[in-house]
Design a protein around this motif. Sequence first.
Motif, PDB file in Angstrom:
ATOM      1  N   LYS A 182       0.829  -1.199   0.000  1.00 15.16           N
ATOM      2  CA  LYS A 182       0.000   0.000   0.000  1.00 15.16           C
ATOM      3  C   LYS A 182       0.869   1.257   0.000  1.00 15.16           C
ATOM      4  N   PRO A 183       0.438   2.303  -0.700  1.00 19.69           N
ATOM      5  CA  PRO A 183       1.254   3.529  -0.820  1.00 19.69           C
ATOM      6  C   PRO A 183       1.687   4.108   0.515  1.00 19.69           C
ATOM      7  N   LYS A 184       0.823   4.109   1.521  1.00 17.68           N
ATOM      8  CA  LYS A 184       1.191   4.683   2.820  1.00 17.68           C
ATOM      9  C   LYS A 184       2.319   3.893   3.471  1.00 17.68           C
ATOM     10  N   LEU A 185       2.249   2.549   3.369  1.00 17.49           N
ATOM     11  CA  LEU A 185       3.318   1.714   3.930  1.00 17.49           C
ATOM     12  C   LEU A 185       4.615   1.911   3.153  1.00 17.49           C
ATOM     13  N   ARG A 186       4.500   1.992   1.804  1.00 15.60           N
ATOM     14  CA  ARG A 186       5.695   2.207   0.986  1.00 15.60           C
ATOM     15  C   ARG A 186       6.371   3.520   1.356  1.00 15.60           C
ATOM     16  N   ASP A 187       5.567   4.575   1.540  1.00 15.79           N
ATOM     17  CA  ASP A 187       6.132   5.875   1.908  1.00 15.79           C
ATOM     18  C   ASP A 187       6.827   5.813   3.259  1.00 15.79           C
ATOM     19  N   ARG A 188       6.250   5.068   4.206  1.00 14.55           N
ATOM     20  CA  ARG A 188       6.890   4.929   5.527  1.00 14.55           C
ATOM     21  C   ARG A 188       8.232   4.227   5.426  1.00 14.55           C
TER      22      ARG A 188
ATOM     23  N   ALA B  28      11.838   5.919   6.164  1.00  9.33           N
ATOM     24  CA  ALA B  28      12.757   5.317   7.134  1.00  9.33           C
ATOM     25  C   ALA B  28      14.135   5.092   6.511  1.00  9.33           C
ATOM     26  N   CYS B  29      14.162   4.653   5.255  1.00  5.59           N
ATOM     27  CA  CYS B  29      15.455   4.465   4.559  1.00  5.59           C
ATOM     28  C   CYS B  29      16.219   5.778   4.487  1.00  5.59           C
TER      29      CYS B  29
END
Length: 342
Positions: free
Chosen positions: A32-38, A42-43
């Motif tokens: 999901k986009p929100k998880l990918r952005d998180r 973090a990276c």
Amino acid sequence: MSDKPTMNDVASTAGVALGTVSKVLNGDTSVKPKLRDRVLDACERLNYQRNRIAASLRSRQTQTIGIIIPDILNTFYAALVEKLENLASAAGYTVIIVTTGEDSRRATERIDILRQRQVDGMIVIPSLNGSDTLNAAVGPDMPCVIVDRIAAQDPYPSVATDNVDAAYQGTRYLLSLGHKHIALAVNSPNLWNTRERIIGFEQATREGNAGADVRIVGMTVEEARISLGNLFREADRPTALFTANNLVTLGAVHAQHDCGLDIPGEMSLLAFDDFEWLRLLRPAVSAMQQPIDQIAVEAWRLMFQQISKRPISVRHVRAGAQLMIRQSTAAYVAGGKKLGLM
């Protein structure tokens, strides 16, 4: 936490499972986009990078991707490259960016240089008239994704905005404001994405019983400024202008200042492409916003699936644009007076 952050550190910082981090870094778009952005945030905070040397030894790859664009000064390309570079970096890849200056011969030379550098793949926005020579230059063995300036039948996977629908929706909006004389300003009909925008524009004007006034204004901001300045001085000038890309929009803004044209009082202005400077202008410019984030994510997915020799379920992605209504468009009434902002 160790001196060199690990994938476990990224997962902990992002508050997601380790498998989610792995999927994001491997270009899996099921996240999901929100998880990918998180994960990507973090990276960036941890300055996380994969061990590229070890990865290269295992895969016999250079962990580099070539990105070929016509012009780095074009704000759409610059924003897209930034998104692609972030995605590539998070997955442990380095990007090499080259520009073609709209010259197909130069594009062939740049692609040859990237092949000599043994890049693992190429993400290409073709130059003007460059699609015909692209296949021979890239070759059948090189993972490649075509972005934005797609062709009628691309042999490589491709990602672009649904240009026909975006131009159609933008023109329908201007028609809904009562405009019957609308001009679409384009740089060159030789570009496939421009031809698609013309198709969408003409379809909408035909359905709305309005005249389809397509103006070819040139490939540079200065050419567009001069051409649109002449348009603005016409006695029977359009009541609304739809600019087909950000360079044409910038030329239109310069021409508007040169002529002292009141926007939207004397002419409404709608741009194709949306950037921060459009919101800072007065009046702020209405725009069809291309989904740059989605285009970048899909391009990286298609690239990574080719590199990792995974099956590609959707080879050609067409993303929807969004209408952003601001102060540069207004309802039309006879006599050139604005009825009010819409």
